[in-house]
Design a protein around this motif. Structure first.
Motif, PDB file in Angstrom:
ATOM      1  N   LEU A 185       9.321  15.968  -4.962  1.00 36.72           N
ATOM      2  CA  LEU A 185       9.692  17.196  -5.716  1.00 36.72           C
ATOM      3  C   LEU A 185       8.845  17.326  -6.837  1.00 36.72           C
ATOM      4  CD1 LEU A 185      13.753  16.872  -6.010  1.00 36.72           C
ATOM      5  CD2 LEU A 185      12.481  18.768  -4.921  1.00 36.72           C
ATOM      6  N   VAL A 186       8.467  16.160  -7.474  1.00 33.09           N
ATOM      7  CA  VAL A 186       7.775  15.958  -8.773  1.00 33.09           C
ATOM      8  C   VAL A 186       6.254  16.852  -8.256  1.00 33.09           C
ATOM      9  CG1 VAL A 186       6.259  14.706 -10.228  1.00 33.09           C
ATOM     10  CG2 VAL A 186       8.811  14.248  -9.912  1.00 33.09           C
ATOM     11  N   ILE A 187       5.820  16.446  -7.129  1.00 32.62           N
ATOM     12  CA  ILE A 187       4.590  17.015  -6.747  1.00 32.62           C
ATOM     13  C   ILE A 187       4.603  18.339  -6.444  1.00 32.62           C
ATOM     14  CG2 ILE A 187       4.392  16.578  -4.412  1.00 32.62           C
ATOM     15  CD1 ILE A 187       1.653  15.350  -4.940  1.00 32.62           C
ATOM     16  N   GLY A 188       5.723  18.738  -5.913  1.00 32.06           N
ATOM     17  CA  GLY A 188       5.724  20.240  -5.793  1.00 32.06           C
ATOM     18  C   GLY A 188       5.794  20.892  -6.968  1.00 32.06           C
ATOM     19  N   ALA A 189       6.719  20.508  -8.110  1.00 31.42           N
ATOM     20  CA  ALA A 189       6.885  21.034  -9.328  1.00 31.42           C
ATOM     21  C   ALA A 189       5.457  21.148  -9.930  1.00 31.42           C
ATOM     22  CB  ALA A 189       7.862  20.384 -10.153  1.00 31.42           C
ATOM     23  N   GLY A 190       4.787  20.007  -9.956  1.00 32.14           N
ATOM     24  CA  GLY A 190       3.412  20.102 -10.484  1.00 32.14           C
ATOM     25  C   GLY A 190       2.314  21.147 -10.053  1.00 32.14           C
ATOM     26  N   LEU A 191       2.366  21.045  -8.673  1.00 31.99           N
ATOM     27  CA  LEU A 191       1.411  22.022  -8.106  1.00 31.99           C
ATOM     28  C   LEU A 191       2.161  23.552  -8.573  1.00 31.99           C
ATOM     29  CD1 LEU A 191       0.968  20.670  -4.692  1.00 31.99           C
ATOM     30  CD2 LEU A 191      -0.920  21.023  -6.437  1.00 31.99           C
ATOM     31  N   PHE A 192       3.266  23.771  -8.518  1.00 37.72           N
ATOM     32  CA  PHE A 192       3.636  25.274  -8.904  1.00 37.72           C
ATOM     33  C   PHE A 192       3.565  25.311 -10.076  1.00 37.72           C
ATOM     34  CE2 PHE A 192       7.472  27.772 -10.347  1.00 37.72           C
ATOM     35  CZ  PHE A 192       7.067  28.965  -9.551  1.00 37.72           C
ATOM     36  N   VAL A 193       3.731  24.532 -11.247  1.00 37.83           N
ATOM     37  CA  VAL A 193       3.703  24.750 -12.564  1.00 37.83           C
ATOM     38  C   VAL A 193       2.042  25.198 -12.909  1.00 37.83           C
ATOM     39  CG1 VAL A 193       3.882  24.189 -14.922  1.00 37.83           C
ATOM     40  CG2 VAL A 193       5.752  23.639 -13.427  1.00 37.83           C
ATOM     41  N   PRO A 198       0.824  -1.175   0.078  1.00 33.39           N
ATOM     42  CA  PRO A 198       0.146  -0.024   0.063  1.00 33.39           C
ATOM     43  C   PRO A 198       0.877   1.343   0.061  1.00 33.39           C
ATOM     44  CG  PRO A 198      -0.817  -1.408   1.681  1.00 33.39           C
ATOM     45  CD  PRO A 198       0.517  -2.149   1.237  1.00 33.39           C
ATOM     46  N   VAL A 199       1.941   1.255   0.736  1.00 30.06           N
ATOM     47  CA  VAL A 199       2.816   2.279   0.505  1.00 30.06           C
ATOM     48  C   VAL A 199       3.239   2.534  -0.782  1.00 30.06           C
ATOM     49  CG1 VAL A 199       4.884   3.370   1.468  1.00 30.06           C
ATOM     50  CG2 VAL A 199       3.664   1.867   2.947  1.00 30.06           C
ATOM     51  N   ALA A 200       3.705   1.770  -1.618  1.00 29.66           N
ATOM     52  CA  ALA A 200       4.034   1.806  -3.035  1.00 29.66           C
ATOM     53  C   ALA A 200       2.858   2.341  -3.765  1.00 29.66           C
ATOM     54  CB  ALA A 200       4.241   0.706  -3.553  1.00 29.66           C
ATOM     55  N   VAL A 201       1.780   2.003  -3.611  1.00 33.40           N
ATOM     56  CA  VAL A 201       0.586   2.636  -4.091  1.00 33.40           C
ATOM     57  C   VAL A 201       0.346   3.855  -3.849  1.00 33.40           C
ATOM     58  CG1 VAL A 201      -2.079   2.424  -4.517  1.00 33.40           C
ATOM     59  CG2 VAL A 201      -0.718   0.248  -4.163  1.00 33.40           C
ATOM     60  N   LEU A 202       0.335   4.373  -2.547  1.00 35.10           N
ATOM     61  CA  LEU A 202       0.289   5.834  -2.060  1.00 35.10           C
ATOM     62  C   LEU A 202       1.391   6.607  -2.894  1.00 35.10           C
ATOM     63  CD1 LEU A 202      -1.188   7.781  -0.249  1.00 35.10           C
ATOM     64  CD2 LEU A 202       0.761   7.409   1.250  1.00 35.10           C
ATOM     65  N   ALA A 203       2.603   5.992  -2.798  1.00 37.17           N
ATOM     66  CA  ALA A 203       3.722   6.870  -3.420  1.00 37.17           C
ATOM     67  C   ALA A 203       3.335   7.119  -5.234  1.00 37.17           C
ATOM     68  CB  ALA A 203       5.007   6.174  -3.214  1.00 37.17           C
ATOM     69  N   VAL A 246      12.181  11.297  -2.095  1.00 34.03           N
ATOM     70  CA  VAL A 246      12.381  12.707  -2.206  1.00 34.03           C
ATOM     71  C   VAL A 246      12.013  13.084  -3.772  1.00 34.03           C
ATOM     72  CG1 VAL A 246      14.375  14.372  -2.427  1.00 34.03           C
ATOM     73  CG2 VAL A 246      14.472  12.716  -0.576  1.00 34.03           C
ATOM     74  N   VAL A 247      12.382  12.472  -4.802  1.00 37.54           N
ATOM     75  CA  VAL A 247      12.111  12.823  -6.185  1.00 37.54           C
ATOM     76  C   VAL A 247      10.361  12.854  -6.146  1.00 37.54           C
ATOM     77  CG1 VAL A 247      12.090  12.347  -8.584  1.00 37.54           C
ATOM     78  CG2 VAL A 247      14.179  11.903  -7.129  1.00 37.54           C
ATOM     79  N   VAL A 248       9.580  12.069  -5.756  1.00 39.84           N
ATOM     80  CA  VAL A 248       8.280  12.089  -5.587  1.00 39.84           C
ATOM     81  C   VAL A 248       7.763  13.446  -5.090  1.00 39.84           C
ATOM     82  CG1 VAL A 248       6.021  11.197  -4.618  1.00 39.84           C
ATOM     83  CG2 VAL A 248       7.856   9.468  -5.537  1.00 39.84           C
ATOM     84  N   PHE A 299       0.683   7.075  -6.637  1.00 39.24           N
ATOM     85  CA  PHE A 299      -0.518   7.931  -6.727  1.00 39.24           C
ATOM     86  C   PHE A 299       0.063   9.384  -6.520  1.00 39.24           C
ATOM     87  CE2 PHE A 299      -3.595  10.817  -4.709  1.00 39.24           C
ATOM     88  CZ  PHE A 299      -4.705  10.441  -5.845  1.00 39.24           C
ATOM     89  N   LEU A 300       0.581   9.893  -5.616  1.00 39.51           N
ATOM     90  CA  LEU A 300       1.171  10.929  -5.377  1.00 39.51           C
ATOM     91  C   LEU A 300       2.283  11.474  -6.661  1.00 39.51           C
ATOM     92  CD1 LEU A 300       2.290  11.206  -1.684  1.00 39.51           C
ATOM     93  CD2 LEU A 300       0.259  12.085  -2.804  1.00 39.51           C
ATOM     94  N   LEU A 301       3.060  10.554  -7.164  1.00 42.68           N
ATOM     95  CA  LEU A 301       3.934  10.741  -8.392  1.00 42.68           C
ATOM     96  C   LEU A 301       3.249  11.110  -9.549  1.00 42.68           C
ATOM     97  CD1 LEU A 301       6.761  10.799  -9.557  1.00 42.68           C
ATOM     98  CD2 LEU A 301       6.247   8.310 -10.203  1.00 42.68           C
ATOM     99  N   MET A 302       1.892  10.347  -9.640  1.00 38.41           N
ATOM    100  CA  MET A 302       1.214  10.318 -10.841  1.00 38.41           C
ATOM    101  C   MET A 302       0.567  11.797 -10.711  1.00 38.41           C
ATOM    102  SD  MET A 302      -0.053   6.565 -11.792  1.00 38.41           S
ATOM    103  CE  MET A 302      -1.084   7.419 -13.053  1.00 38.41           C
ATOM    104  N   TYR A 303       0.053  12.099  -9.800  1.00 37.46           N
ATOM    105  CA  TYR A 303      -0.874  13.315  -9.444  1.00 37.46           C
ATOM    106  C   TYR A 303       0.203  14.434  -9.739  1.00 37.46           C
ATOM    107  CZ  TYR A 303      -3.682  17.007  -7.566  1.00 37.46           C
ATOM    108  OH  TYR A 303      -4.434  18.324  -7.239  1.00 37.46           O
ATOM    109  N   GLY A 304       1.469  14.493  -9.291  1.00 33.23           N
ATOM    110  CA  GLY A 304       2.335  15.458  -9.559  1.00 33.23           C
ATOM    111  C   GLY A 304       2.591  15.678 -11.156  1.00 33.23           C
ATOM    112  N   LEU A 305       2.979  14.294 -11.706  1.00 26.86           N
ATOM    113  CA  LEU A 305       3.314  14.487 -13.235  1.00 26.86           C
ATOM    114  C   LEU A 305       2.087  14.917 -14.111  1.00 26.86           C
ATOM    115  CD1 LEU A 305       5.343  10.978 -13.873  1.00 26.86           C
ATOM    116  CD2 LEU A 305       5.918  13.331 -14.399  1.00 26.86           C
ATOM    117  N   GLY A 306       1.004  14.479 -13.602  1.00 27.30           N
ATOM    118  CA  GLY A 306      -0.402  14.709 -14.431  1.00 27.30           C
ATOM    119  C   GLY A 306      -0.503  16.044 -14.168  1.00 27.30           C
ATOM    120  N   LEU A 307      -0.325  16.796 -13.420  1.00 27.24           N
ATOM    121  CA  LEU A 307      -0.258  18.261 -13.304  1.00 27.24           C
ATOM    122  C   LEU A 307       0.540  19.051 -14.122  1.00 27.24           C
ATOM    123  CD1 LEU A 307      -1.182  19.190  -9.553  1.00 27.24           C
ATOM    124  CD2 LEU A 307      -2.787  19.463 -11.387  1.00 27.24           C
TER     125      LEU A 307
END
Lengths: 275, 247
Positions: free
Chosen positions: B227-235, B132-137, B223-225, B139-147
């Motif tokens: 970063l990605v979600i931060g970048a996603g929200l920012f952009v 489940p941790v992997a699933v959550l991670a 950490v990268v996850v 999910f977060l990564l994809m939300y960031g990348l998706g944005l």
């Protein structure tokens, strides 16, 4: 998170302060000269920024019905969307006391591949109703739009008039203090138009604010208290509706922008297929 | 509201196709079988852990979710033009919707892992709790990348093609077919930058504890996850006016 911020202690309903909105249009590189000849041949595009609205500063008071008078494509749709918050201004700021429900493009937002009921839920939700709120109103909406017999049928190729009625009924079911309406103040035919009139008059009597843009002068004259006249992207007059209507007749129909309603067709099928 | 949109989407896919739910199973299953045949039976290379059939199935399912979600994110605003024009809801929900729909489809496809477990007669160890941790991670990564990609389309119209190529490259650059422990030591530090390394590793450590060999992979991935979600929200915040204008 939320895109639309409210300022509840505002004295007016909607306030525009120095609002401007631009579009970047791509045009083919034209003109002569050797410098850009190659780029022209390659069909390169040039970006051109066109300001649709410039420095709009005005306000709509609580409970007022304001007619927004402008030629088609002269920024009136943009202004309505700015009022509702479905568009973010490039300059300036729009403040609103309460949610402004946009009746701009609700009809095309109805999805043919959903049933009537699903459409009511989705559009209602987009316009700010909670699912439980829609739940309690779905029958009334259906009854009003005359579709209660086929709530669970797919929208499919429902006639435009049915769509309009449905969109209208959903919009009017939202409990809001303000509307931004483009064209369709009243919809439908004969009887239904009368019904619409009753409803909007009722809402106005209850103190709901309306910002209406319409090509139908009679509707505006009948319904609105005052008028804001737009010309070339800025406010040229804030007068009575009569004067506003007269002003519009004077304005030459210089349709600068062509209707570019060529929506990118939905590509439902055939996505991804990666690996 | 979001729940409603997601349910409608699922309903749409599952009522339209004749085999409906079966396709969710068949697509990744077919993929796993082909890859297993090629790499295990035909080439008989030991690039992953044994049993290879299970090893690959475990990674293929999340990978399927990943590509599907990200590829659809690029179109999420374009496809919902009409709804976006009247929506008073936060704009992000259109991306969230795509990611959630693909995630639920991923959950639906999980029985394939059971099939693979029975087929290879393997049972997971206690570390399966990291699943489940992997699933959550992810999910977060994809939300960031998706944005990121969804808003990127507003300035780069052909981004969806670029994304498609990147996805293909990423398929081979991520430890889907192979185990991260099998790559040469001197490229290990670079591999860790790819957040999928850690995520896919977490999916697998329940079955193969060897995958924990390099714990710092997981740290870097997380950490990268973020970063990605931060970048996603920012952009996304920066480009939101342009997105709304484009619709």
């Amino acid at each position: 998170m939320a895109r639309i911020r409210l300022t509840p202690d505002l004295s007016t309903m909607i306030e525009f302060a120095g609002v401007g909105s631009s579009v970047v249009r791509q045009t083919r590189r034209g003109g002569g000269g050797r410098k850009h000849a190659l780029r022209r041949m390659a069909g390169e595009f040039q970006n051109e920024t066109e300001w649709i609205l410039r420095d709009i500063t005005t306000s709509v008071g609580v409970g007022e019905s304001v007619a927004l008078i402008a030629l088609p494509d002269d920024g009136r749709e943009e202004l309505l969307r700015l009022a509702a918050g479905t568009l973010i201004p490039d300059t300036g700021i729009v403040r609103r006391k309460d949610f402004v429900v946009p009746f701009v493009g609700v009809v095309p937002a109805l999805d043919r591949s959903y049933t009537f009921r699903q459409n009511i839920y989705i559009i209602g939700g987009l316009l700010g109703m909670t699912p439980s709120e829609v739940e309690s109103k779905v029958d009334r909406i259906a009854d009003e739009a005359d579709v209660d017999g086929r709530l669970d049928k797919y929208l499919g190729n429902a006639r435009p008039i049915v769509r309009q009625k449905l969109a209208w009924a959903i919009c009017m079911a939202v409990e809001t203090r303000a509307y931004a309406i483009e064209q369709l103040l009243v919809v439908g035919d004969g009887e239904f138009r009368e019904h619409c009139w009753q409803q909007v008059e009722q809402k106005r009597a209850d103190g709901v604010t309306f910002l209406v843009s319409s090509d139908n002068d009679d509707d505006l004259l009948r319904f609105c208290d005052r008028a804001i006249v737009l010309g070339n992207g800025s406010v040229i007059a804030e007068t009575t509706v009569e004067d506003g209507v007269a002003l519009r007749k004077e304005m030459a129909p210089t349709s600068k922008r062509k209707k570019e309603k060529a929506r990118i067709e939905e590509d439902e099928e055939g996505e991804y297929e990666d690996l | 509201m979001l729940r409603m949109l997601v349910l409608r989407d699922l309903q749409k896919t599952y009522t339209k196709l004749r085999l409906g739910y079966l396709w969710t199973l068949l697509e990744p299953l077919g993929m796993s079988i082909v890859l297993w045949l090629v790499f295990s039976v035909l080439l008989s290379r030991h690039i992953g852990q044994q049993p290879y059939a299970l090893f690959i199935t475990i990674a293929i399912l999340p990978w399927w979710w990943f590509t599907k979600g990200v590829a659809q994110s690029t179109r999420s605003f374009k496809r919902n033009t009409n709804a976006l024009r009247i929506s008073l809801l936060p704009t992000e929900i259109w991306v969230l919707r795509v990611v959630l729909v693909s995630m639920i489809e991923f959950f639906f496809s999980l029985p394939i892992i059971l099939v693979a477990m029975i087929f290879t007669r393997t049972i997971p160890g206690p570390l399966i709790i990291f699943y489940p941790v992997a699933v959550l991670a992810q999910f977060l990564l994809m939300y960031g990348l998706g944005l990121l990609v969804a808003s990127g389309v507003a300035i780069i119209p052909d981004l969806d093609r670029i994304v498609r190529i990147c996805m293909r490259a990423l398929f081979y650059l991520s430890p889907v077919l192979y185990s991260i422990t099998k790559i040469p030591d001197h490229v290990q530090p670079f591999a860790a930058i790819n957040p999928l390394v850690g995520i896919l590793g977490l999916y697998r450590i329940g079955f193969w504890t060897e995958e924990i060999e390099t714990p710092w992979h997981y740290a870097v991935s997380f950490v990268v996850v973020f970063l990605v979600i931060g970048a996603g929200l920012f952009v996304f915040k920066k480009l939101e006016p342009r997105i709304l204008k484009g619709v």
